[in-house]
Design a protein around this motif. Structure first.
Motif, PDB file in Angstrom:
ATOM      1  N   TYR A  75      21.943  -7.708 -12.716  1.00 45.42           N
ATOM      2  CA  TYR A  75      21.422  -6.372 -12.317  1.00 45.42           C
ATOM      3  C   TYR A  75      21.321  -5.740 -13.614  1.00 45.42           C
ATOM      4  O   TYR A  75      23.019  -5.307 -13.055  1.00 45.42           O
ATOM      5  CB  TYR A  75      21.766  -5.547 -10.656  1.00 45.42           C
ATOM      6  CG  TYR A  75      21.274  -4.493 -10.861  1.00 45.42           C
ATOM      7  CD1 TYR A  75      22.593  -3.593 -10.371  1.00 45.42           C
ATOM      8  CD2 TYR A  75      19.745  -4.384  -9.942  1.00 45.42           C
ATOM      9  CE1 TYR A  75      22.256  -1.951 -10.170  1.00 45.42           C
ATOM     10  CE2 TYR A  75      19.747  -2.737 -10.053  1.00 45.42           C
ATOM     11  CZ  TYR A  75      20.923  -1.711  -9.629  1.00 45.42           C
ATOM     12  OH  TYR A  75      20.120  -0.677  -9.455  1.00 45.42           O
ATOM     13  N   GLU A  76      20.911  -4.927 -14.299  1.00 44.62           N
ATOM     14  CA  GLU A  76      21.780  -4.606 -15.918  1.00 44.62           C
ATOM     15  C   GLU A  76      22.330  -2.957 -15.144  1.00 44.62           C
ATOM     16  O   GLU A  76      22.812  -2.777 -15.668  1.00 44.62           O
ATOM     17  CB  GLU A  76      19.915  -4.029 -16.257  1.00 44.62           C
ATOM     18  CG  GLU A  76      20.967  -4.161 -17.387  1.00 44.62           C
ATOM     19  CD  GLU A  76      19.730  -2.976 -17.801  1.00 44.62           C
ATOM     20  OE1 GLU A  76      18.158  -4.002 -18.108  1.00 44.62           O
ATOM     21  OE2 GLU A  76      19.695  -1.990 -18.764  1.00 44.62           O
ATOM     22  N   PRO A  77      21.835  -2.425 -14.273  1.00 40.78           N
ATOM     23  CA  PRO A  77      22.683  -0.909 -14.259  1.00 40.78           C
ATOM     24  C   PRO A  77      24.589  -1.187 -14.015  1.00 40.78           C
ATOM     25  O   PRO A  77      24.962  -0.221 -14.099  1.00 40.78           O
ATOM     26  CB  PRO A  77      22.303  -0.126 -12.907  1.00 40.78           C
ATOM     27  CG  PRO A  77      20.245  -0.718 -12.890  1.00 40.78           C
ATOM     28  CD  PRO A  77      20.805  -2.428 -13.633  1.00 40.78           C
ATOM     29  N   LEU A  78      24.196  -2.985 -13.447  1.00 36.03           N
ATOM     30  CA  LEU A  78      26.212  -2.692 -13.293  1.00 36.03           C
ATOM     31  C   LEU A  78      26.369  -3.541 -14.143  1.00 36.03           C
ATOM     32  O   LEU A  78      27.431  -4.085 -13.970  1.00 36.03           O
ATOM     33  CB  LEU A  78      26.469  -3.612 -11.373  1.00 36.03           C
ATOM     34  CG  LEU A  78      25.986  -2.348 -10.491  1.00 36.03           C
ATOM     35  CD1 LEU A  78      25.825  -3.084  -9.472  1.00 36.03           C
ATOM     36  CD2 LEU A  78      26.754  -0.767 -10.591  1.00 36.03           C
ATOM     37  N   LEU A 164      30.160   3.264  -0.041  1.00 37.08           N
ATOM     38  CA  LEU A 164      29.375   3.581   1.542  1.00 37.08           C
ATOM     39  C   LEU A 164      30.036   3.244   2.432  1.00 37.08           C
ATOM     40  O   LEU A 164      31.427   3.999   2.946  1.00 37.08           O
ATOM     41  CB  LEU A 164      28.472   3.679   2.051  1.00 37.08           C
ATOM     42  CG  LEU A 164      27.899   4.086   3.582  1.00 37.08           C
ATOM     43  CD1 LEU A 164      28.324   5.700   2.894  1.00 37.08           C
ATOM     44  CD2 LEU A 164      26.361   3.442   3.936  1.00 37.08           C
ATOM     45  N   ILE A 278      17.102  -1.952   3.855  1.00 41.13           N
ATOM     46  CA  ILE A 278      18.881  -2.393   3.858  1.00 41.13           C
ATOM     47  C   ILE A 278      19.796  -2.062   2.847  1.00 41.13           C
ATOM     48  O   ILE A 278      19.796  -3.020   3.122  1.00 41.13           O
ATOM     49  CB  ILE A 278      18.414  -1.992   5.548  1.00 41.13           C
ATOM     50  CG1 ILE A 278      19.575  -1.934   6.937  1.00 41.13           C
ATOM     51  CG2 ILE A 278      18.959  -3.859   5.736  1.00 41.13           C
ATOM     52  CD1 ILE A 278      19.719  -2.290   7.564  1.00 41.13           C
ATOM     53  N   ASN A 279      21.245  -1.112   3.124  1.00 40.27           N
ATOM     54  CA  ASN A 279      21.894  -1.066   3.043  1.00 40.27           C
ATOM     55  C   ASN A 279      21.782  -2.057   1.401  1.00 40.27           C
ATOM     56  O   ASN A 279      22.545  -2.968   1.275  1.00 40.27           O
ATOM     57  CB  ASN A 279      22.923  -2.587   3.909  1.00 40.27           C
ATOM     58  CG  ASN A 279      24.059  -1.879   3.015  1.00 40.27           C
ATOM     59  OD1 ASN A 279      24.422  -1.476   3.285  1.00 40.27           O
ATOM     60  ND2 ASN A 279      25.345  -3.188   3.255  1.00 40.27           N
ATOM     61  N   PRO A 280      20.956  -1.130   0.497  1.00 42.87           N
ATOM     62  CA  PRO A 280      20.791  -1.357  -0.770  1.00 42.87           C
ATOM     63  C   PRO A 280      22.183  -1.779  -1.830  1.00 42.87           C
ATOM     64  O   PRO A 280      22.456  -0.080  -2.636  1.00 42.87           O
ATOM     65  CB  PRO A 280      19.440  -0.579  -1.213  1.00 42.87           C
ATOM     66  CG  PRO A 280      20.132   0.702  -0.319  1.00 42.87           C
ATOM     67  CD  PRO A 280      20.052   0.137   0.848  1.00 42.87           C
ATOM     68  N   TRP A 282      23.666  -1.522  -4.692  1.00 39.94           N
ATOM     69  CA  TRP A 282      23.288  -2.526  -5.196  1.00 39.94           C
ATOM     70  C   TRP A 282      23.615  -1.315  -6.082  1.00 39.94           C
ATOM     71  O   TRP A 282      23.781  -0.298  -7.175  1.00 39.94           O
ATOM     72  CB  TRP A 282      22.360  -3.320  -6.714  1.00 39.94           C
ATOM     73  CG  TRP A 282      21.302  -2.909  -6.033  1.00 39.94           C
ATOM     74  CD1 TRP A 282      20.036  -1.927  -5.928  1.00 39.94           C
ATOM     75  CD2 TRP A 282      20.442  -4.279  -4.483  1.00 39.94           C
ATOM     76  NE1 TRP A 282      18.653  -2.148  -5.477  1.00 39.94           N
ATOM     77  CE2 TRP A 282      19.496  -2.441  -4.174  1.00 39.94           C
ATOM     78  CE3 TRP A 282      21.225  -4.475  -3.894  1.00 39.94           C
ATOM     79  CZ2 TRP A 282      18.872  -3.637  -3.472  1.00 39.94           C
ATOM     80  CZ3 TRP A 282      20.357  -5.262  -2.471  1.00 39.94           C
ATOM     81  CH2 TRP A 282      19.299  -4.607  -2.847  1.00 39.94           C
ATOM     82  N   LEU A 283      23.086   0.425  -5.269  1.00 38.36           N
ATOM     83  CA  LEU A 283      22.503   1.205  -5.557  1.00 38.36           C
ATOM     84  C   LEU A 283      23.993   2.723  -4.832  1.00 38.36           C
ATOM     85  O   LEU A 283      24.359   3.440  -5.508  1.00 38.36           O
ATOM     86  CB  LEU A 283      21.341   1.937  -4.481  1.00 38.36           C
ATOM     87  CG  LEU A 283      20.392   1.356  -5.251  1.00 38.36           C
ATOM     88  CD1 LEU A 283      19.033   2.380  -3.880  1.00 38.36           C
ATOM     89  CD2 LEU A 283      19.457   2.179  -6.573  1.00 38.36           C
ATOM     90  N   TYR A 284      24.636   2.387  -4.634  1.00 41.64           N
ATOM     91  CA  TYR A 284      25.710   2.467  -4.148  1.00 41.64           C
ATOM     92  C   TYR A 284      26.946   2.473  -5.149  1.00 41.64           C
ATOM     93  O   TYR A 284      27.883   3.180  -5.560  1.00 41.64           O
ATOM     94  CB  TYR A 284      26.545   1.883  -2.324  1.00 41.64           C
ATOM     95  CG  TYR A 284      26.124   2.248  -0.909  1.00 41.64           C
ATOM     96  CD1 TYR A 284      25.176   0.968  -0.555  1.00 41.64           C
ATOM     97  CD2 TYR A 284      24.864   3.017  -1.575  1.00 41.64           C
ATOM     98  CE1 TYR A 284      24.811   1.669   0.607  1.00 41.64           C
ATOM     99  CE2 TYR A 284      24.011   3.049  -0.223  1.00 41.64           C
ATOM    100  CZ  TYR A 284      23.822   2.305   1.306  1.00 41.64           C
ATOM    101  OH  TYR A 284      23.602   2.745   2.161  1.00 41.64           O
ATOM    102  N   GLY A 285      27.146   1.240  -5.781  1.00 43.93           N
ATOM    103  CA  GLY A 285      27.995   0.852  -6.651  1.00 43.93           C
ATOM    104  C   GLY A 285      28.760   0.217  -5.925  1.00 43.93           C
ATOM    105  O   GLY A 285      29.557   0.633  -4.441  1.00 43.93           O
ATOM    106  N   PRO A 286      30.280  -0.102  -6.270  1.00 45.57           N
ATOM    107  CA  PRO A 286      31.230  -0.856  -5.762  1.00 45.57           C
ATOM    108  C   PRO A 286      32.423   0.124  -5.520  1.00 45.57           C
ATOM    109  O   PRO A 286      32.196   1.457  -6.161  1.00 45.57           O
ATOM    110  CB  PRO A 286      31.809  -1.544  -7.508  1.00 45.57           C
ATOM    111  CG  PRO A 286      31.329  -0.939  -8.346  1.00 45.57           C
ATOM    112  CD  PRO A 286      30.210  -0.459  -7.761  1.00 45.57           C
ATOM    113  N   SER A 293      29.990   9.468  -1.697  1.00 46.18           N
ATOM    114  CA  SER A 293      28.667   9.929  -2.134  1.00 46.18           C
ATOM    115  C   SER A 293      28.217  11.748  -0.741  1.00 46.18           C
ATOM    116  O   SER A 293      28.288  11.206   0.029  1.00 46.18           O
ATOM    117  CB  SER A 293      26.791   8.612  -1.913  1.00 46.18           C
ATOM    118  OG  SER A 293      26.271   9.330  -1.479  1.00 46.18           O
TER     119      SER A 293
END
Lengths: 527, 331, 263
Positions: A75-78, A164, A278-280, A282-286, A293
């Protein structure tokens, strides 16, 4: 053919070692009443099985460790971002394990449906009075399952250690820390030191995967055994009495329907997991304590708790070098504690009010227990108001409202709306009773007009069937308890205040529209 | 007219109505075919699952109306599984509804209460058993048993002692000391007061020796928010005003309510909003709580600049940051 | 006609008509309010400034004052820079449509040419942030998606939500969604701090870091939802709603069918 030959090899083998044929004989013919509302508990049960299956799958890849790692997955954004091994393994399940994301989503959707089914089932049991003797114990087991479910769900979605759920863990830690005297100690013991530490995720993993599922298995087994042994309740109607069960035998009809329904529940859960994200994570971040958020909420079954905490007045006592945070303790622990204790004890409270100590196997139509139904509506209203406040920022952005307005609205609403709901519901129930009474006495309005010879128009009423008449009048209308202040010998009774309260509540509880008796019906017929 | 209220009689179970499949063999065969079709659809679902798993690449996206671009691999897996399971259920239920016996059966309930003779035997058994054990008479045994069990129950409690260290004074301390430089988060760069314009905010952390390995447990107390206003916009007591520098004010970013990060700064109203429970803090009045459940303002960090203009802390926080706890002493 | 009247009393007639009417009204409205995009043309510098001043006097001075000095209802524009104007006017926030809690993004009233003129004029009032040049906005080359995500979560997510979907502020104000916003406008917003948004100066978040943030936002915008429909990317609230309505709803539907007697 000999008995052995008819049994077949396997069955013979088992029976010679267990004597199982006798037990099976009796139970294969066991009768189960059939109503759709009896399937809500099954939805919960099957969701639990789905949770076990999908959860086990996830444990093969999940790493419950808060050790810091650098992300090297797809997953590139991370890429190159520091995170815990738990979060990284959850990402791995989502992106690299085929079927991993599907299983994660099945697991989480199953959890949401599990809790929804428990609540719906609990409402059905409550509104139909199925918790009355001999099922008080099963009701308490159910409240226990509800409570454990809430905890298990919270721990479950906190395991991936994303932004989250990590925020939710921070709030849980603040509640622990706020406990008087022992708070900071319990918090340090739970987290193995300062928040967030590195011990919490591995520990809640053990609770989530071993301890609580074990507790669930035990409680669910006890819950089902009681249902099996005490036999399921049934709705009133022709041919149904307190002393029988009318329905279908376990084999083959009920087995096929209930067994098939398991596949339905699994299928619907998988369908949700296929089409709805549900519960994505990777979008929330570590999770890191310095980030957050907008619009952070717990899962829906804790939303009411969040709403309560949000609306709490900012009250803290600071005295003698110590602090007690009422703004955390009251909404976070005290009010839920009172509510759940009250819920658990409700069967005993109701039997105290009614003085009814008999067994009940026929269910109540909710309208025939107006006080209880109104009380249930009151609780639901309370939950809805607090739930709305729990999502006030999402509601504000989507409906162009102000969080401050919603907050104030629910602050007042939580006190004003439940009693209002009680009054409205009770009146509605009595209205429905009146309508039932009219139906029995005068029959069904057909909408057809008849002109009589002398010119009058009348509506033709069709008498209802004897089955329906029985259904509408078979319920019990017990009078209020008689609790005179002095007994037959003029001696004052003990517990005067309690008895007065009990008498008042009993009178309110017994308020009903008198049902049609046979005499009244015969009178009408003679007209 | 009698005085008794006589209830309407139970007409008994209604007569059984036969289903089409009960009487008409063609209807029964049709029902059987329907069940088979349902099971067949399930099989197709399983095929879709297998094909998706093995053959559909996981970077293929297809457009579905209403849902937008969907990942074909995920959709295939999920729908395949859903169809495979759902239609087994539908087939089984349809089979039960149309072909399996649906005559209602009546079974009798037995009274749950045991017969009196059994109850009496139970009481006798317990009494004689308990009597044989002699607990009632032998109070020494009873007391010593109680003591032994009670004491042994302490051991699991004791064994949990090492779950964590004692908090000590740790909740009251952060990494901020006199002379600690403020650095950007992320980036770890020192900040000059001239770097901030009026209306600007910056997320900061204390400068430490090894910024690459900053611990989350430290960030959970050290995180600070830097805000620049015009100096005349402050409405502060002299001692709090002295902790600002030329309109720049620093607050702990850890909410005084339950510890979420309070970083939502509304430039026009000069309010800080915590997204967790909507506690609102007025920056011009020292992060005083003006709405929401938080009972205390955010602790303010005493800042100044060094010779080169870099922002630096003058002293540690004068009170514990974050949520309250029993031992928190507010003076 | 006879065909239709045969089904006049069908039990599904009412709901069907309602749905049809809603659909018809919705599509008609959409078609009627569709706008066309404008074309950009260049203009001479001083002519542009004068043009901007004229537009300002006509369309902005009634709130912002004849010399842009500000008034009770509108802030001063002296020193806000071309970037502020380009952002506010370019996203349609200014001129304000109504006195609501905050200015809303909407279709711009002024053409890009007119917006550039206004920006040029306001830039002459006092030094302020300039409109970033097209070449300097090469976020694909100059930015790092992962670093942008870290920066976003640290500085932006608390208002705009973890996926840039927007979030609630106090008293009915809100941080708007960042989806579908031009990179230029994202940059200008960070630099000028419009309305409730604070200023993120280039010293605390460097230009390169800002490019990373823009790159991340654009990546999040174009990232498809891997697990299915996104449900708004706002978290557990919509998930819980769907679980009850669709999940339990479908299951209750099947349960009712299960317990019904077959014909």
């Amino acid at each position: 053919m000999t008995v052995e030959a008819r049994l077949g090899t396997v069955a013979n083998y088992v029976d010679e070692r267990t004597g199982g044929a006798a037990w099976m004989k009796k139970n294969l013919q066991k009768v189960f009443p059939d109503h759709w509302s009896f399937l809500l508990g099954e939805v919960a049960l099957y969701s639990f099985v789905i949770l076990l299956l999908s959860g086990t799958f996830l444990t093969f890849w999940f790493d419950p460790s808060q050790r810091e790692v650098i992300y090297e997955g797809s997953y590139e954004p991370l890429e190159g971002i520091k995170m815990s091994a738990a979060y990284a393994s959850a990402l791995h399940i989502s992106f690299e394990v085929r079927g991993g994301l599907l299983m994660r989503q099945i697991h989480h959707w199953a959890a949401l449906i599990f809790m929804a089914a428990i609540v719906a089932h609990m409402m059905r049991v409550f509104f139909t009075g199925a918790f009355r003797k001999p099922r008080e114990g099963n009701w308490i087991l159910g409240i226990g399952l509800l409570t454990l479910g809430i905890v298990e769900g919270f721990l479950g979605y906190s395991l991936p250690d994303d932004l989250l759920s990590g925020t939710g863990v921070r709030i849980a830690e603040a509640i622990i820390q706020a406990l008087p005297v022992v708070g900071s100690y319990f918090a340090y013991f739970a987290f193995g030191g300062a928040f967030p530490g590195e011990a919490f995720i591995p520990r809640i993993y053990t609770v989530h995967v071993l301890l609580l599922p074990g507790a669930f298995l035990a409680l669910i087994t006890a819950h089902l055994m009681l249902v099996w042994y005490q036999k399921h309740t049934q709705y009133p109607g022709p041919g149904r009495t307190e002393k029988n069960v009318v329905g279908y035998p376990l084999m083959p009809t009920y087995m096929a329907k209930a067994g098939g329904f398991f596949f339905i529940v699994f299928g619907v859960t998988a369908f949700l997991a296929a089409v709805a994200s549900i519960n994505p994570i990777w979008l929330y971040g570590p999770y890191t304590p310095g980030q957050i958020s907008a619009g952070s909420q717990p899962d829906w079954y804790m939303g009411w708790l969040d709403g309560l905490v949000r609306m709490a007045p900012p009250i803290e006592t600071q005295a003698f070098g110590h602090t007690i945070s009422w703004n955390i303790l009251v909404p976070g622990l005290i009010i839920p504690g009172i509510l759940f204790t009250g819920m658990a004890l409700y069967p005993f409270i109701e039997s105290w009010i009614t003085g009814d100590k008999r067994e009940h196997h026929l269910l109540d139509r909710p309208r025939n227990a107006p006080n209880r139904t109104a009380l249930g509506a009151m609780s639901l209203t309370f939950v809805m108001v607090t739930l709305i406040n729990g999502g006030n920022d999402i509601i504000a952005t989507h409906f162009d409202l102000s969080i401050n307005q919603i907050m104030w609205g629910t602050r007042f609403g939580v006190f004003l709306l439940p009693p209002l709901a009680f009054v409205i519901t009770k009146r509605l129930c009595l209205s429905l009773q009146r309508a039932d009474r009219d139906l029995v006495l005068h029959g069904r309005e057909t909408g057809t007009l008849l002109r009589l010879p002398h010119g009058e128009f009348v509506e033709v009423h069709e008498p209802i069937s004897p089955e329906k008449a029985y259904f509408l009048t078979s319920h019990e209308q017990a009078p209020a308890l008689e609790l005179p202040a002095v007994d037959g010998h003029g001696v004052k009774r003990a517990h005067a205040l309690r008895n007065k309260l009990r008498a008042r509540m009993s009178v309110a509880n017994a308020e009903a529209i008198p049902k049609v008796s046979l005499n009244e019906l015969k009178e009408i017929e003679h007209h | 007219m009698s005085n008794e209220i006589e209830a309407i009689q139970d007409p008994g179970l209604p007569a059984h109505v036969h289903r089409k499949a009960d009487t008409d063999p063609a209807a029964a065969n049709r029902a059987e075919r329907q069940v088979a079709i349902l099971f067949g659809i399930s099989a197709l679902g399983t095929v879709l699952l297998i094909v998706s798993y093995i053959f559909i690449p996981d970077d293929l996206f297809i457009f579905i109306p209403v849902m937008g671009n969907q990942n074909a691999h995920q959709l295939g897996l999920g729908l395949g599984m859903a169809i495979s399971l759902f239609f087994i259920g539908m087939g089984a239920i349809h089979w039960a509804k149309t072909l399996m016996p649906d005559t209602e059966v009546v079974a009798q309930r037995h009274e749950l209460r045991s017969p009196d003779s059994d109850r009496k035997d139970f009481v006798d058994a317990v009494k004689s058993g308990a009597g044989a054990a002699g607990l009632g008479r032998r109070s020494l045994i009873k007391r010593s048993l109680g003591a032994a069990l009670g004491l042994s129950a302490l051991s699991p409690l004791l064994l949990l002692r090492d779950l964590g260290p004692l908090p000590g004074k740790e909740l009251e301390k952060t990494s901020w000391k006199s002379g600690t430089y403020l650095v950007t988060d992320p980036g770890n760069r020192r900040i000059k007061d001239s770097d901030l314009e009026v209306g600007a905010v910056a997320q900061v952390l204390p400068e430490i020796a090894d910024p690459e390995h900053r611990k989350l447990s430290d960030i959970a107390k050290d995180a600070v928010l830097l805000i620049r206003l015009r100096p005349q916009e402050f409405n502060l007591e002299a001692d709090k005003l002295a902790m600002t520098h030329d309109g720049i004010i620093a607050f702990s970013k850890i909410c005084s309510h339950m510890g979420c990060a309070v970083a939502l700064y509304e430039q026009q109203t000069k309010h800080l909003l915590c997204p967790c429970h909507q506690s609102t803090f007025d920056v011009t009045r020292g992060a005083k709580v003006i709405f929401g459940p938080s009972a205390r303002p955010l602790p303010q960090l005493d800042i100044t600049i060094d010779d080169e203009g870099y922002l630096v802390a003058r002293q540690p926080f004068s009170e514990p940051v974050g949520p309250s706890f029993w031992e928190r002493n507010s003076q | 006609m006879k065909r239709i009247s045969r089904y006049r009393r069908h039990k599904a007639a009412g709901p069907f008509l309602l749905l049809f009417a809603l659909f018809a009204i919705g599509t008609t409205f959409n078609v009627a309010s569709a706008t066309t995009s404008a074309e950009t043309t260049a203009a001479d510098r001083s002519v542009q400034i004068e043009e901007g001043r004229q537009i300002f006097l006509k369309g902005c001075s009634s709130c912002h004052g004849l010399n842009a000095e500000g008034a009770q209802i509108a802030p001063s524009l002296i020193g806000v820079g071309a970037a502020s104007v380009d952002f506010q006017v370019g996203t349609g926030r200014m001129p304000l449509a109504e006195m609501s809690a905050q200015a809303m993004r909407k279709d711009p009233i002024y053409s890009p040419e007119e917006t550039a003129a206004l920006a040029a004029y306001v830039a002459t009032l006092a030094p302020g942030p300039a409109i970033p040049a097209e070449s300097s906005l090469n976020f694909e080359r100059d930015g790092s998606t992962a670093e942008g995500g870290e920066l976003f979560r640290n500085n932006c997510a608390m208002c705009h939500n973890f996926a840039g979907q927007g979030g609630a502020l106090s008293q009915g104000k809100y941080a708007p969604t960042l989806m579908g916003v031009e990179p230029k406008h994202i940059y200008e917003a960070m630099v000028t701090g419009p309305q409730s948004m604070p200023v993120f100066s280039d010293k605390t978040i460097t230009t390169e870091e800002k490019m990373s943030i823009i790159k991340w936002i654009k990546a999040a915008e174009s990232e498809p939802n891997l697990g299915g429909a996104s449900l708004g990317r706002v978290g557990p609230v919509t998930e819980g709603l769907l679980g009850w309505v669709l999940g339990l709803g479908m299951l209750i539907g099947v349960a009712v069918w299960l317990a019904m007697k077959a014909r």
